[in-house]
Each structure stands twice: as C-alpha cells, then as structure tokens.
Design an enzyme around this catalytic site. Structure first.
Site, PDB file in Angstrom:
ATOM      1  N   ILE A 160      -4.721  38.644  -9.309  1.00 57.39           N
ATOM      2  CA  ILE A 160      -3.836  38.263 -10.142  1.00 57.39           C
ATOM      3  C   ILE A 160      -3.690  36.672 -10.050  1.00 57.39           C
ATOM      4  O   ILE A 160      -3.248  35.897 -11.240  1.00 57.39           O
ATOM      5  CB  ILE A 160      -2.433  38.559  -9.223  1.00 57.39           C
ATOM      6  CG1 ILE A 160      -2.231  40.049  -9.683  1.00 57.39           C
ATOM      7  CG2 ILE A 160      -1.031  37.994  -9.951  1.00 57.39           C
ATOM      8  CD1 ILE A 160      -0.948  40.720  -9.284  1.00 57.39           C
ATOM      9  N   LEU A 163      -6.175  35.693 -12.861  1.00 57.78           N
ATOM     10  CA  LEU A 163      -5.800  35.903 -14.221  1.00 57.78           C
ATOM     11  C   LEU A 163      -4.540  35.012 -14.589  1.00 57.78           C
ATOM     12  O   LEU A 163      -4.439  34.368 -15.883  1.00 57.78           O
ATOM     13  CB  LEU A 163      -5.271  37.154 -14.453  1.00 57.78           C
ATOM     14  CG  LEU A 163      -6.572  38.487 -14.598  1.00 57.78           C
ATOM     15  CD1 LEU A 163      -5.947  39.758 -15.202  1.00 57.78           C
ATOM     16  CD2 LEU A 163      -7.539  38.061 -15.364  1.00 57.78           C
ATOM     17  N   GLU A 164      -3.663  34.631 -13.645  1.00 55.04           N
ATOM     18  CA  GLU A 164      -2.582  33.691 -14.108  1.00 55.04           C
ATOM     19  C   GLU A 164      -2.813  32.151 -14.154  1.00 55.04           C
ATOM     20  O   GLU A 164      -2.295  31.795 -14.821  1.00 55.04           O
ATOM     21  CB  GLU A 164      -1.629  33.983 -12.923  1.00 55.04           C
ATOM     22  CG  GLU A 164      -0.953  35.495 -13.255  1.00 55.04           C
ATOM     23  CD  GLU A 164      -0.042  35.937 -14.317  1.00 55.04           C
ATOM     24  OE1 GLU A 164       0.354  34.865 -14.967  1.00 55.04           O
ATOM     25  OE2 GLU A 164      -0.179  37.007 -14.611  1.00 55.04           O
ATOM     26  N   SER A 165      -3.813  31.917 -13.314  1.00 52.55           N
ATOM     27  CA  SER A 165      -4.166  30.189 -13.279  1.00 52.55           C
ATOM     28  C   SER A 165      -5.656  30.006 -13.093  1.00 52.55           C
ATOM     29  O   SER A 165      -5.856  28.866 -12.593  1.00 52.55           O
ATOM     30  CB  SER A 165      -3.269  29.694 -12.353  1.00 52.55           C
ATOM     31  OG  SER A 165      -3.504  30.069 -10.812  1.00 52.55           O
ATOM     32  N   TYR A 350      -3.836  44.137 -19.527  1.00 51.47           N
ATOM     33  CA  TYR A 350      -3.697  43.224 -18.379  1.00 51.47           C
ATOM     34  C   TYR A 350      -3.747  43.999 -16.988  1.00 51.47           C
ATOM     35  O   TYR A 350      -4.403  43.523 -16.004  1.00 51.47           O
ATOM     36  CB  TYR A 350      -2.195  42.355 -18.552  1.00 51.47           C
ATOM     37  CG  TYR A 350      -2.014  41.483 -17.201  1.00 51.47           C
ATOM     38  CD1 TYR A 350      -2.281  40.149 -17.078  1.00 51.47           C
ATOM     39  CD2 TYR A 350      -1.459  42.396 -16.045  1.00 51.47           C
ATOM     40  CE1 TYR A 350      -2.079  39.475 -16.048  1.00 51.47           C
ATOM     41  CE2 TYR A 350      -0.883  41.231 -15.133  1.00 51.47           C
ATOM     42  CZ  TYR A 350      -1.458  39.946 -15.006  1.00 51.47           C
ATOM     43  OH  TYR A 350      -1.081  39.350 -13.931  1.00 51.47           O
TER      44      TYR A 350
END
Length: 438
Positions: A160, A163-165, A350
C-alpha cells in the site's frame, strides 16, 4: 471567465450529440486501434438524461479569492459549532487562496481507462517490486513489530505504501487546508470537502502537525499512505511515541502503523491471502464467477477448480471467483481480505495491484495466466453507450454513469446469456460493437 471547464461533461456531451445526430464519432483513446462509429440511438431520452445528470453533477463555478474569503466567513460559524477554536480557524484560514488549478484537476480527473493488465504492469513492475524489497528491508524491524501488533502482514502494508506514494517518494506538496477550502467552496462536492476541512482543522487543533507541514495531494489525501483527514482521525496512531500522529515526515513509522490499524479495523484476517490464481475446469459455469457467490475450498474443488499446478485448493476461507478480464484472462479466488483492501480503493485493479505487489515483495512470481492483450479499455463515452444500449435492449444497468460496477456487469451477463455468449460479465470493445449492430 475562468477557462477551466469540465472535460468530462464535454466529452460525454460530445459523444451524446454524436449519437443523437449520427454525424460521426467522438474522440477515441490514443490506444484505440480503430475508429468507433456511433449509430443514431433508438431511445434519445435516455441520453438526454445523461447530459442533464452530468451537467448537474459538475456545474461550472466562477471562483476567486474574494468569493472564497466570503465563503470562509460564512463557514466560520459552522466550524466553530463543530468545536474548532476561533483563534485556530482565523489563523489557519486567513491566508487561504482560491486555487483554480485544484478545481481544474477535480473537474478533469481522467477516467480509469487502462486495462487491468496495463495497470498491473505499472503497479507491480519489477522496479516497484525491487524498491518494495528495499523499503521493507530498511524498515523491517518496524514493520515486523507493526505486524505483530495488528496482524497485518508487513508485505501488505509495504505494498500500500508503494502504490500510494512510491514508498514515500511522492507524498504530495499541496497545502491541504488550502486544497480542502477551495474544494469546499466549489459547489460540486461541497458537503464532503466541508467535512474533511473540519476534520483537518481538528488534526491541527490536536497538535499532530503544523498547518504549513500538512501537505498532501490536491484532493486532500495526506502522507506516506495518503489518508484523508477523516480516515486519519479514525485510524491514525502514534507508533513512535512522540505524542504526535505524524504521517507526513520522513520517518514513515506512524503512517505504516496507521495503515495496519486501518486494515485491522475493517477486518483483516492474518494469514489469509487476498486472493490466489486458480485454474478453471473445462466447461466451467461462468455464472459462478460472481462476487455474491461464495463457497468453501472444498466446494470449489468439487466444481473442478484447482491451483495452477493442478493440486487441490487450500482452505483459506470462503471465496468467490473473480475474472477481471473475463473468460480469456487470469482467474482468481478472492477472500475476505480482498474486501478489506477495497476500503482503501474500490477498483478491482487497485486491490489486485496491492495484493499482487505484496506477493511479489514476499518473493512470489508474476501472474502466470495470460491476458486478452488485443483488447483495450472502453472510453468514458463508450461506457455510457454500452450502458445505454444494454438498457435499450432490455438489460437494464439501472444507472448510466460510465461505471462498470456490479449492476452493469450483471446486465452484461444477462445479455451474454440471452445471446448464447460466455456469461463472464466482461465488456470489451467487441461486445459494444455487437450491441451497436442489433
């Protein structure tokens, strides 16, 4: 007059007018291999309703600093009634300025037009896997301690984060208060962003971060794992014990622990996979590939499903079959943890991206089954047309919103069944072409 307009509205309107007039085709995705001819529709009121709904959902807003300041003055009593201290409110919102670029980006968010395999090619690339391994190694002790406390595997939290940052490399540089104030002033989603702005002020009031350090995406998502203020208030934790829940700084500990706490809250099952690739038997009943149909490993095994190597399925809990690219793509059994990840983002691509990236970081190989790579994703206009034509043909999608969710998937299944096609619920361009010819 502001020139930033609603590309989505005009794209849809262009497609609708083209359909109504029969004069030509709306623009295609660059990846489209051929032009798509729009026929004259048989039920114009449906498409007219789409135009009205789209316009109402995204009205043009004239905004400027003076208008935003007037809005702030009107908003102040509501914020104070929610417990925000007047001095904090005045100090924090005194300097906000209307950001036209934020509204432009909100209006013009590109639709998800990648195929699942193209998305996964980026989300789970070899480079992202390698960087994930490095990030996990660097923060391994912290991640292991977080896993021990919350029961969420370190690879999942790392995925996570990735994928997020991009493992903290791109946390966002916009001032969150300014972004949320601009979006709350805008009428399109005012209630949502007003609530998030009040929550952001509560975070400042609690002393977790200073206003100038509260940075994130243009839409208000913050920190290493991109929490909205409401999610922060509900789930963020002070892992390092410094008295602040700091998801913004260079040390990702609080953000990683907060992500694990978030997943635990929504029911993460330790030791259960998000999903596994499976082999479907010849003659498989594709009506069973439905999220609402849940069976045990023994039941799926009795129906002929196996692991890819042909061995019996392991008992990881109740599962359903997911075919993100239809009968010609990879098949998965997905478990309760798939649904837990959906609380972060509901898109199947996602969730598969998070799950598969976590598997790859843990040492697993790529997805083994093939994808229908000759297909491309339907554009926004084409999804509107698909839903419209299905509904006209008697297979009501219930909504005409360009979102290929369960309602549309079920309508596609009913259409496929009625036409003697494989009822996998998958809608590639060739299915739309068939509908156009009927």
């Amino acid at each position: 007059m502001r020139e930033a307009m609603m590309n989505r509205y005009f794209t849809t309107l262009t497609g609708v007018l083209t359909l109504l007039s029969g004069l030509g085709a709306a623009p295609l995705l660059a990846a489209g291999p051929m032009e798509s001819v729009r026929p004259t529709p048989r039920t114009a009121p449906i498409l007219a309703a789409v135009v009205a709904e789209t316009k109402a959902a995204a009205p043009e807003i004239e905004g400027d600093d003076a208008g935003l300041r007037a809005w702030v003055r009107a908003f102040r009593p509501r914020a104070l009634a929610e417990g925000i201290v007047a001095e904090l409110f005045d100090r924090t919102l005194d300097t906000v300025r209307y950001d036209e670029e934020i509204i432009r980006r909100d209006r013009n968010q590109s639709e998800f037009t990648k195929t699942v395999w193209d998305y996964l090619g980026t989300a789970t690339s070899d480079l992202r896997v390698q960087n994930g391994g490095k990030a996990l190694a660097q923060w391994q002790r912290t991640l292991e301690d977080i896993e021990a406390k919350y029961g969420v595997e370190k690879e999942v939290v790392t995925a996570i984060w990735g994928l997020e940052s991009a493992y903290g490399s791109f946390r966002g540089s916009d001032h969150v208060i300014n972004s949320l104030a601009t979006l709350a002033y805008d009428a399109r989603r005012a209630a949502f962003f007003e609530a998030e702005l009040i929550n952001a002020l509560r975070i400042l009031q609690a002393g977790d971060v200073e206003a100038d350090q509260m940075r994130g995406s243009w839409a208000g998502a913050m920190g290493h794992t991109q929490f909205m203020p409401s999610s922060f208030l509900a789930h963020a934790v002070d892992w390092d014990g410094d008295g602040r829940r700091d998801i913004w700084g260079d040390d990702p500990s609080d953000a990683l622990a907060s992500t694990a706490a978030y997943l635990k809250h929504f029911g993460w099952t330790e030791g259960q996979p998000w999903g596994i690739e499976v082999a479907l038997p010849e003659g498989f009943d594709y009506l069973l590939a439905d999220r609402s149909i849940i069976k045990s490993a023994e039941e799926w095994t009795a129906l002929g499903l196996t692991q890819l190597n042909g061995t019996a399925l392991e008992a990881h809990g109740p599962a359903s079959v997911l075919l993100p690219a239809g009968a010609d793509g990879a098949a998965f059994l997905i478990y309760d943890n798939f649904t837990v990840i959906e609380n972060y983002n509901t898109a199947d691509a996602y969730v598969i991206g998070v799950g598969h990236l976590s598997d790859r970081i843990g040492g697993a190989g790529p997805i083994q089954q093939s994808w229908p790579r000759d297909d491309r994703a339907l554009s926004f206009d084409e999804r509107i047309e698909l839903q419209t034509l299905l509904t006209e043909a008697g297979f009501d999608t219930e909504k005409i919103d360009a979102k290929i969710g369960p309602l549309t998937v079920n309508a596609v299944r009913r259409y496929q069944q009625a036409r003697g096609l494989v009822p996998d619920g998958y809608a590639p361009p060739r299915l739309l072409e068939r509908l156009r010819k009927e």
